[in-house]
Design a protein around this motif. Structure first.
Motif, PDB file in Angstrom:
ATOM      1  N   GLY A  58       3.477  -7.446  -4.183  1.00 48.25           N
ATOM      2  CA  GLY A  58       2.924  -7.850  -2.887  1.00 48.25           C
ATOM      3  C   GLY A  58       1.585  -8.539  -3.043  1.00 48.25           C
ATOM      4  N   THR A  59       1.158  -9.168  -1.961  1.00 45.37           N
ATOM      5  CA  THR A  59      -0.123  -9.879  -1.990  1.00 45.37           C
ATOM      6  C   THR A  59      -1.174  -9.221  -1.100  1.00 45.37           C
ATOM      7  OG1 THR A  59       0.636 -11.329  -0.209  1.00 45.37           O
ATOM      8  CG2 THR A  59       0.973 -12.098  -2.477  1.00 45.37           C
ATOM      9  N   ASP A  60      -0.811  -8.117  -0.446  1.00 51.45           N
ATOM     10  CA  ASP A  60      -1.718  -7.513   0.527  1.00 51.45           C
ATOM     11  C   ASP A  60      -2.412  -6.252   0.027  1.00 51.45           C
ATOM     12  OD1 ASP A  60       0.725  -6.181   0.480  1.00 51.45           O
ATOM     13  OD2 ASP A  60       0.594  -5.567   2.569  1.00 51.45           O
ATOM     14  N   LEU A  61      -2.283  -5.935  -1.254  1.00 53.80           N
ATOM     15  CA  LEU A  61      -2.910  -4.735  -1.798  1.00 53.80           C
ATOM     16  C   LEU A  61      -4.390  -5.009  -2.047  1.00 53.80           C
ATOM     17  CD1 LEU A  61      -1.760  -1.937  -2.561  1.00 53.80           C
ATOM     18  CD2 LEU A  61      -1.555  -2.765  -4.895  1.00 53.80           C
TER      19      LEU A  61
ATOM     20  N   ASP B 176      -8.055  -5.002  -3.719  1.00 53.24           N
ATOM     21  CA  ASP B 176      -8.381  -5.101  -5.137  1.00 53.24           C
ATOM     22  C   ASP B 176      -8.458  -3.750  -5.834  1.00 53.24           C
ATOM     23  OD1 ASP B 176      -8.387  -7.839  -5.149  1.00 53.24           O
ATOM     24  OD2 ASP B 176     -10.572  -8.054  -5.259  1.00 53.24           O
ATOM     25  N   GLU B 177      -9.110  -2.783  -5.212  1.00 58.95           N
ATOM     26  CA  GLU B 177      -9.250  -1.466  -5.856  1.00 58.95           C
ATOM     27  C   GLU B 177      -7.887  -0.835  -6.110  1.00 58.95           C
ATOM     28  OE1 GLU B 177     -11.514   0.935  -7.972  1.00 58.95           O
ATOM     29  OE2 GLU B 177     -12.240  -0.836  -6.931  1.00 58.95           O
ATOM     30  N   ASP B 178      -6.972  -0.994  -5.168  1.00 57.65           N
ATOM     31  CA  ASP B 178      -5.621  -0.458  -5.352  1.00 57.65           C
ATOM     32  C   ASP B 178      -4.828  -1.277  -6.365  1.00 57.65           C
ATOM     33  OD1 ASP B 178      -6.197   1.553  -3.556  1.00 57.65           O
ATOM     34  OD2 ASP B 178      -5.120   0.645  -1.889  1.00 57.65           O
ATOM     35  N   ARG B 179      -5.054  -2.595  -6.415  1.00 59.67           N
ATOM     36  CA  ARG B 179      -4.382  -3.415  -7.429  1.00 59.67           C
ATOM     37  C   ARG B 179      -4.810  -2.980  -8.828  1.00 59.67           C
ATOM     38  NH1 ARG B 179      -1.147  -7.357  -6.552  1.00 59.67           N
ATOM     39  NH2 ARG B 179      -1.500  -8.349  -8.565  1.00 59.67           N
ATOM     40  N   ARG B 180      -6.099  -2.712  -8.988  1.00 57.32           N
ATOM     41  CA  ARG B 180      -6.585  -2.209 -10.279  1.00 57.32           C
ATOM     42  C   ARG B 180      -5.845  -0.922 -10.631  1.00 57.32           C
ATOM     43  NH1 ARG B 180     -12.107  -3.919 -11.664  1.00 57.32           N
ATOM     44  NH2 ARG B 180     -12.855  -5.313 -10.045  1.00 57.32           N
ATOM     45  N   GLY B 181      -5.812  -0.007  -9.677  1.00 58.11           N
ATOM     46  CA  GLY B 181      -5.152   1.273  -9.895  1.00 58.11           C
ATOM     47  C   GLY B 181      -3.671   1.115 -10.190  1.00 58.11           C
ATOM     48  N   ALA B 182      -3.027   0.165  -9.529  1.00 58.29           N
ATOM     49  CA  ALA B 182      -1.595  -0.065  -9.759  1.00 58.29           C
ATOM     50  C   ALA B 182      -1.347  -0.627 -11.157  1.00 58.29           C
ATOM     51  CB  ALA B 182      -1.030  -1.000  -8.689  1.00 58.29           C
ATOM     52  N   HIS B 183      -2.218  -1.527 -11.621  1.00 58.26           N
ATOM     53  CA  HIS B 183      -2.081  -2.045 -12.983  1.00 58.26           C
ATOM     54  C   HIS B 183      -2.268  -0.923 -14.006  1.00 58.26           C
ATOM     55  CE1 HIS B 183      -1.552  -6.380 -12.625  1.00 58.26           C
ATOM     56  NE2 HIS B 183      -2.485  -6.417 -11.694  1.00 58.26           N
ATOM     57  N   VAL B 184      -3.314  -0.124 -13.841  1.00 61.73           N
ATOM     58  CA  VAL B 184      -3.541   0.997 -14.755  1.00 61.73           C
ATOM     59  C   VAL B 184      -2.374   1.975 -14.675  1.00 61.73           C
ATOM     60  CG1 VAL B 184      -4.963   3.028 -15.230  1.00 61.73           C
ATOM     61  CG2 VAL B 184      -6.063   0.839 -14.756  1.00 61.73           C
ATOM     62  N   GLY B 185      -1.969   2.307 -13.445  1.00 61.29           N
ATOM     63  CA  GLY B 185      -0.886   3.266 -13.265  1.00 61.29           C
ATOM     64  C   GLY B 185       0.415   2.807 -13.898  1.00 61.29           C
ATOM     65  N   LEU B 186       0.807   1.573 -13.632  1.00 62.98           N
ATOM     66  CA  LEU B 186       2.066   1.065 -14.186  1.00 62.98           C
ATOM     67  C   LEU B 186       1.978   0.924 -15.702  1.00 62.98           C
ATOM     68  CD1 LEU B 186       4.950   0.070 -13.824  1.00 62.98           C
ATOM     69  CD2 LEU B 186       4.024  -2.209 -13.313  1.00 62.98           C
TER      70      LEU B 186
ATOM     71  N   GLU C 134       0.828  -1.209   0.000  1.00 63.92           N
ATOM     72  CA  GLU C 134       0.000   0.000   0.000  1.00 63.92           C
ATOM     73  C   GLU C 134       0.862   1.260   0.000  1.00 63.92           C
ATOM     74  OE1 GLU C 134      -3.774   2.060   2.324  1.00 63.92           O
ATOM     75  OE2 GLU C 134      -2.703   0.432   3.300  1.00 63.92           O
ATOM     76  N   VAL C 135       1.919   1.256   0.782  1.00 66.91           N
ATOM     77  CA  VAL C 135       2.837   2.394   0.806  1.00 66.91           C
ATOM     78  C   VAL C 135       3.490   2.547  -0.566  1.00 66.91           C
ATOM     79  CG1 VAL C 135       4.990   3.289   1.794  1.00 66.91           C
ATOM     80  CG2 VAL C 135       3.226   2.327   3.296  1.00 66.91           C
ATOM     81  N   ALA C 136       3.898   1.446  -1.167  1.00 68.74           N
ATOM     82  CA  ALA C 136       4.510   1.499  -2.495  1.00 68.74           C
ATOM     83  C   ALA C 136       3.533   2.063  -3.516  1.00 68.74           C
ATOM     84  CB  ALA C 136       4.987   0.105  -2.903  1.00 68.74           C
ATOM     85  N   TYR C 137       2.285   1.626  -3.457  1.00 68.12           N
ATOM     86  CA  TYR C 137       1.279   2.118  -4.403  1.00 68.12           C
ATOM     87  C   TYR C 137       1.047   3.620  -4.235  1.00 68.12           C
ATOM     88  CZ  TYR C 137      -3.248   2.936  -6.576  1.00 68.12           C
ATOM     89  OH  TYR C 137      -4.277   3.461  -7.334  1.00 68.12           O
ATOM     90  N   GLN C 138       0.885   4.063  -3.012  1.00 68.87           N
ATOM     91  CA  GLN C 138       0.658   5.493  -2.771  1.00 68.87           C
ATOM     92  C   GLN C 138       1.869   6.323  -3.200  1.00 68.87           C
ATOM     93  OE1 GLN C 138      -2.197   6.866  -2.083  1.00 68.87           O
ATOM     94  NE2 GLN C 138      -3.257   4.927  -1.774  1.00 68.87           N
ATOM     95  N   THR C 139       3.061   5.770  -3.013  1.00 68.95           N
ATOM     96  CA  THR C 139       4.285   6.464  -3.429  1.00 68.95           C
ATOM     97  C   THR C 139       4.343   6.566  -4.950  1.00 68.95           C
ATOM     98  OG1 THR C 139       5.383   5.591  -1.454  1.00 68.95           O
ATOM     99  CG2 THR C 139       6.797   6.516  -3.157  1.00 68.95           C
ATOM    100  N   ALA C 140       4.009   5.484  -5.634  1.00 69.94           N
ATOM    101  CA  ALA C 140       3.984   5.495  -7.104  1.00 69.94           C
ATOM    102  C   ALA C 140       2.971   6.513  -7.611  1.00 69.94           C
ATOM    103  CB  ALA C 140       3.634   4.099  -7.623  1.00 69.94           C
TER     104      ALA C 140
END
Length: 170
Positions: free
Chosen positions: A69-72, A74-84, A41-47
């Motif tokens: 990671g495995t603890d993100l 689902d909503e943040d995982r979606r955002g991380a995939h779109v973001g990356l 979660e910290v990594a996602y918010q930093t990205a």
């Protein structure tokens, strides 16, 4: 670092970003990510904060860390995939964008944003037919436009092969 302190710093940084103080948020998040290297979660918010500031290249390793990671949630995982995926595309790393966005679509097949960004990345790699198919399917299945809805079946049919022609000519 205690969980409470981590949560307080994270909340403060997200609040700063939300209020338009993204640079200050970035400073807090980079320090927090250094102290919590396995925290998705910290990594996602930093990205996300790096992206907000137009620092896409610096966002990449944080997105990668977040998705590893495995603890993100689902909503943040979606955002991380779109973001990356979007970040890779903006950086001209089109194949990596396609790979990232395909993984996101596989994990979240009903996410229209992921499919849209995948279509853009496919376009950049020269896969125009697949990009157009994805966008037409998305349009046919999600549009609220009454005129599009009235042609939904035809749009869905032609999405499969835009080059189809009927040979019944004069």
């Amino acid at each position: 670092m205690s969980a409470q302190n981590r949560d307080e710093v994270l909340a403060e940084a997200v609040g700063l970003r939300t209020r338009g103080e993204a640079e200050r948020a970035r400073e807090l998040l980079v320090a927090l990510a250094d102290r919590c290297p396995d925290d998705s979660e910290v990594a996602y918010q930093t990205a996300w904060t790096h992206d907000t500031l137009g620092r896409e290249a610096e966002a990449v390793p944080y997105y990668v860390r977040a998705l590893a990671g495995t603890d993100l949630p689902d909503e943040d995982r979606r955002g991380a995939h779109v973001g990356l995926g979007s970040t890779f595309r903006v950086l001209g790393r089109y194949e990596e964008a396609v790979e990232t966005l395909r993984a996101g679509v596989a994990e979240f097949p009903d996410d229209g944003a992921l499919r849209t960004f995948l279509a853009m990345a496919l376009f950049n790699t020269g896969c125009h037919d697949e990009a157009m198919r994805l966008l037409l399917e998305l349009l046919a299945t999600t549009s609220d436009d009454p005129y599009v809805r009235s042609y939904r079946r035809a749009i869905g049919h032609y999405a499969k092969d835009l080059r189809e022609v009927v040979a019944d000519g004069p």
